[in-house]
Design an enzyme around this catalytic site. Structure first.
Site, PDB file in Angstrom:
ATOM      1  N   SER A   5       0.817  -1.212   0.000  1.00 34.22           N
ATOM      2  CA  SER A   5       0.000   0.000   0.000  1.00 34.22           C
ATOM      3  C   SER A   5       0.846   1.254   0.000  1.00 34.22           C
ATOM      4  O   SER A   5       0.352   2.327  -0.330  1.00 34.22           O
ATOM      5  CB  SER A   5      -0.864   0.038   1.261  1.00 34.22           C
ATOM      6  OG  SER A   5      -1.696  -1.068   1.331  1.00 34.22           O
ATOM      7  N   GLU A  43      -3.329   0.564  -9.065  1.00 39.50           N
ATOM      8  CA  GLU A  43      -2.173   1.446  -9.271  1.00 39.50           C
ATOM      9  C   GLU A  43      -0.990   0.563  -9.694  1.00 39.50           C
ATOM     10  O   GLU A  43      -0.613  -0.363  -8.961  1.00 39.50           O
ATOM     11  CB  GLU A  43      -1.820   2.198  -7.979  1.00 39.50           C
ATOM     12  CG  GLU A  43      -2.799   3.299  -7.624  1.00 39.50           C
ATOM     13  CD  GLU A  43      -2.495   3.970  -6.278  1.00 39.50           C
ATOM     14  OE1 GLU A  43      -2.696   5.175  -6.162  1.00 39.50           O
ATOM     15  OE2 GLU A  43      -2.068   3.268  -5.327  1.00 39.50           O
ATOM     16  N   HIS A  49      -1.093  -2.422  -7.111  1.00 45.82           N
ATOM     17  CA  HIS A  49      -1.819  -2.097  -5.883  1.00 45.82           C
ATOM     18  C   HIS A  49      -3.331  -2.114  -6.110  1.00 45.82           C
ATOM     19  O   HIS A  49      -3.865  -1.257  -6.817  1.00 45.82           O
ATOM     20  CB  HIS A  49      -1.351  -0.727  -5.361  1.00 45.82           C
ATOM     21  CG  HIS A  49      -1.975  -0.368  -4.059  1.00 45.82           C
ATOM     22  ND1 HIS A  49      -2.335   0.907  -3.730  1.00 45.82           N
ATOM     23  CD2 HIS A  49      -2.301  -1.139  -2.989  1.00 45.82           C
ATOM     24  CE1 HIS A  49      -2.865   0.903  -2.523  1.00 45.82           C
ATOM     25  NE2 HIS A  49      -2.855  -0.328  -2.052  1.00 45.82           N
ATOM     26  N   ASN A  75      -3.550   6.366  -1.529  1.00 47.27           N
ATOM     27  CA  ASN A  75      -3.322   6.368  -0.077  1.00 47.27           C
ATOM     28  C   ASN A  75      -2.705   7.672   0.425  1.00 47.27           C
ATOM     29  O   ASN A  75      -2.868   8.024   1.590  1.00 47.27           O
ATOM     30  CB  ASN A  75      -2.459   5.175   0.336  1.00 47.27           C
ATOM     31  CG  ASN A  75      -3.298   3.909   0.413  1.00 47.27           C
ATOM     32  OD1 ASN A  75      -4.507   3.978   0.528  1.00 47.27           O
ATOM     33  ND2 ASN A  75      -2.652   2.763   0.333  1.00 47.27           N
TER      34      ASN A  75
HETATM   35  N1  CAA Z   1     -15.933  -8.585  -1.060  1.00 43.56           N
HETATM   36  C1  CAA Z   1     -16.579  -8.818  -2.214  1.00 43.56           C
HETATM   37  N2  CAA Z   1     -17.664  -8.133  -2.613  1.00 43.56           N
HETATM   38  C2  CAA Z   1     -18.130  -7.204  -1.780  1.00 43.56           C
HETATM   39  C3  CAA Z   1     -17.504  -6.912  -0.559  1.00 43.56           C
HETATM   40  C4  CAA Z   1     -16.385  -7.675  -0.201  1.00 43.56           C
HETATM   41  N3  CAA Z   1     -15.721  -7.466   0.947  1.00 43.56           N
HETATM   42  N4  CAA Z   1     -18.188  -5.917   0.049  1.00 43.56           N
HETATM   43  C5  CAA Z   1     -19.200  -5.594  -0.772  1.00 43.56           C
HETATM   44  N5  CAA Z   1     -19.155  -6.357  -1.869  1.00 43.56           N
HETATM   45  C6  CAA Z   1     -20.074  -6.297  -3.006  1.00 43.56           C
HETATM   46  C7  CAA Z   1     -21.458  -6.689  -2.569  1.00 43.56           C
HETATM   47  O1  CAA Z   1     -21.636  -8.087  -2.675  1.00 43.56           O
HETATM   48  C8  CAA Z   1     -22.329  -5.930  -3.556  1.00 43.56           C
HETATM   49  O2  CAA Z   1     -22.372  -6.630  -4.770  1.00 43.56           O
HETATM   50  P1  CAA Z   1     -23.643  -6.510  -5.757  1.00 43.56           P
HETATM   51  O3  CAA Z   1     -23.684  -5.098  -6.247  1.00 43.56           O
HETATM   52  O4  CAA Z   1     -23.288  -7.490  -6.819  1.00 43.56           O
HETATM   53  O5  CAA Z   1     -24.841  -6.880  -4.952  1.00 43.56           O
HETATM   54  C9  CAA Z   1     -21.550  -4.645  -3.810  1.00 43.56           C
HETATM   55  O6  CAA Z   1     -20.191  -4.927  -3.432  1.00 43.56           O
HETATM   56  C10 CAA Z   1     -22.085  -3.498  -3.008  1.00 43.56           C
HETATM   57  O7  CAA Z   1     -22.078  -3.892  -1.642  1.00 43.56           O
HETATM   58  P2  CAA Z   1     -23.189  -3.482  -0.571  1.00 43.56           P
HETATM   59  O8  CAA Z   1     -24.486  -3.179  -1.270  1.00 43.56           O
HETATM   60  O9  CAA Z   1     -23.195  -4.501   0.512  1.00 43.56           O
HETATM   61  O10 CAA Z   1     -22.615  -2.196   0.156  1.00 43.56           O
HETATM   62  P3  CAA Z   1     -22.156  -0.824  -0.463  1.00 43.56           P
HETATM   63  O11 CAA Z   1     -23.060  -0.371  -1.543  1.00 43.56           O
HETATM   64  O12 CAA Z   1     -21.897   0.067   0.698  1.00 43.56           O
HETATM   65  O13 CAA Z   1     -20.776  -1.158  -1.150  1.00 43.56           O
HETATM   66  C11 CAA Z   1     -18.451  -0.977  -0.882  1.00 43.56           C
HETATM   67  C12 CAA Z   1     -19.714  -1.678  -0.415  1.00 43.56           C
HETATM   68  C13 CAA Z   1     -18.204  -1.322  -2.342  1.00 43.56           C
HETATM   69  C14 CAA Z   1     -17.315  -1.515  -0.022  1.00 43.56           C
HETATM   70  C15 CAA Z   1     -18.652   0.563  -0.720  1.00 43.56           C
HETATM   71  O14 CAA Z   1     -19.014   0.846   0.584  1.00 43.56           O
HETATM   72  C16 CAA Z   1     -17.404   1.329  -1.065  1.00 43.56           C
HETATM   73  O15 CAA Z   1     -17.124   1.581  -2.216  1.00 43.56           O
HETATM   74  N6  CAA Z   1     -16.636   1.746  -0.041  1.00 43.56           N
HETATM   75  C17 CAA Z   1     -15.382   2.440  -0.215  1.00 43.56           C
HETATM   76  C18 CAA Z   1     -14.300   1.422  -0.466  1.00 43.56           C
HETATM   77  C19 CAA Z   1     -12.950   2.056  -0.600  1.00 43.56           C
HETATM   78  O16 CAA Z   1     -12.761   3.245  -0.585  1.00 43.56           O
HETATM   79  N7  CAA Z   1     -11.938   1.204  -0.718  1.00 43.56           N
HETATM   80  C20 CAA Z   1     -10.562   1.625  -0.776  1.00 43.56           C
HETATM   81  C21 CAA Z   1      -9.954   1.406   0.549  1.00 43.56           C
HETATM   82  S1  CAA Z   1      -8.276   1.959   0.582  1.00 43.56           S
HETATM   83  C22 CAA Z   1      -7.428   0.654   0.055  1.00 43.56           C
HETATM   84  O17 CAA Z   1      -7.874  -0.435  -0.126  1.00 43.56           O
HETATM   85  C23 CAA Z   1      -6.009   0.935  -0.205  1.00 43.56           C
HETATM   86  C24 CAA Z   1      -5.051   0.517   0.825  1.00 43.56           C
HETATM   87  O18 CAA Z   1      -3.977   0.122   0.411  1.00 43.56           O
HETATM   88  C25 CAA Z   1      -5.258   0.697   2.249  1.00 43.56           C
END
Ligand code: CAA
Length: 288
Positions: free
Chosen positions: A124, A157, A145, A195
């Site tokens: 990350s 990335e 990434h 990040n």
């Molecule tokens: N694994 C697989 N699929 C998942 C999941 C998981 N952990 N969490 C959610 N999903 C899927 C669900 O099954 C759902 O699929 P469908 O559309 O096919 O039904 C879809 O994603 C949407 O999920 P939900 O309706 O349950 O919930 P939501 O609309 O809130 O979406 C989310 C969940 C996609 C996580 C959304 O909240 C989101 O985009 N959050 C922000 C995520 C983000 O910013 N990630 C980056 C983090 S930083 C990082 O990763 C970098 C690092 O190095 C630290």
């Protein structure tokens, strides 16, 4: 430079945690054979079972047929023996964020994998160059990434270290596209692009909580409704994992040397208490 292994059938993923198993699922869904390795059979089994459950949910939602699910699962193989990575044409490392451990692993992968095989790191924030020079193929090491949850988030990335060859960057970018992702190419820099921006925001939210400015629920509500974020910064911290978040904040602070990246003491306390977010059942929120 060594000839690049361009014909890729089997992808190796090292690390069966949240990111590793998600990346493995993405690769298997894209049609690759996938070899997933971790240190214990329990970790490997847990990852394969979690992927199977997620694929089953997709079948229930009508997004995947039962046959497709079976075909994807048949492409996975789990192992606890990193030497089996010798069978892979492309390797992605997704273990925890510890530079010394990653360097050791890359040194081993370099001995195990055929010449020409590209070794990518899902780090990350750590230095791709420092990981690369632990191997005898530093031109074939790059960052790849992914974002959590890997099956859902579209971005990858592609990180160019100082020693990374252009051909390696091209291959990693092509692999990201074959995985159905949108690649962006970034030069090595602490936290890359996402990040560098996202992690200080989560850290700032933790400072606000610690200062008692608002409750966790209201901080998250504010950012969801006031900035149209899909989830609030504290819920996002729980999703990323507070140990991962702390490691990235510490890297930004150490490498960029500026006080604005100082980790919130509450973040350290939460990690020390083992409250790591979703994966441990509790973070800023409780999880079933
Ligand atoms: N694994 C697989 N699929 C998942 C999941 C998981 N952990 N969490 C959610 N999903 C899927 C669900 O099954 C759902 O699929 P469908 O559309 O096919 O039904 C879809 O994603 C949407 O999920 P939900 O309706 O349950 O919930 P939501 O609309 O809130 O979406 C989310 C969940 C996609 C996580 C959304 O909240 C989101 O985009 N959050 C922000 C995520 C983000 O910013 N990630 C980056 C983090 S930083 C990082 O990763 C970098 C690092 O190095 C630290």
């Amino acid at each position: 430079m060594a000839d690049l292994a361009r014909e890729i059938k089997t992808v190796g993923v090292v690390g069966a945690g949240t990111m590793g198993r998600g990346i493995a699922r993405v690769a298997a869904e894209a049609g690759f054979q996938v070899l997933l390795v971790d240190v214990t059979q329990e970790l490997v089994d847990r990852a394969l079972q979690a992927n199977d459950r997620e694929l089953q949910r997709m079948v229930e939602k009508g997004k995947l047929s039962a046959e497709e699910r079976a075909a994807v699962m048949a492409r996975f193989k789990g192992t606890t023996d990193v030497a089996e990575m010798a069978a892979c044409d492309f390797v992605i490392e997704a273990i925890f964020e510890d530079l010394a451990v990653k360097k050791d692993l890359f040194r081993r992968l370099d001995e195990i994998c055929r010449p020409g095989v590209v070794l990518a790191s899902n780090t990350s924030a750590l230095s791709i160059t420092e990981i690369a020079v632990a191997t005898r193929r530093p031109q074939l090491v790059a960052g790849m990434h992914f974002f959590n949850p890997a099956p859902v988030m579209k971005l990858v990335e592609v990180v160019r270290g100082l020693t990374t060859a252009d051909e390696t960057v091209d291959l990693v970018r092509d692999m990201a596209a074959r995985f159905g992702k949108e690649p962006v190419i970034v030069k090595e820099s602490p936290g890359f692009v996402v990040n560098r921006i996202l992690v200080p925001m989560m850290n700032e939210a933790i400072w606000l909580l610690q200062e008692g400015v608002a409750s966790a629920e209201d901080i998250d509500k504010a950012m969801k409704l006031g900035a149209n974020h899909p989830i609030g910064p504290l819920a996002l911290a729980d999703l990323v994992g507070l140990d991962v978040l702390l490691a990235v904040v510490e890297t930004l602070h150490r490498e960029l040397g500026e006080d604005k990246y100082r980790p919130a003491p509450l973040l350290r306390q939460m990690v020390r208490a083992g409250r790591l977010g979703r994966k441990s059942g509790a973070g800023f929120y409780q999880y079933a």
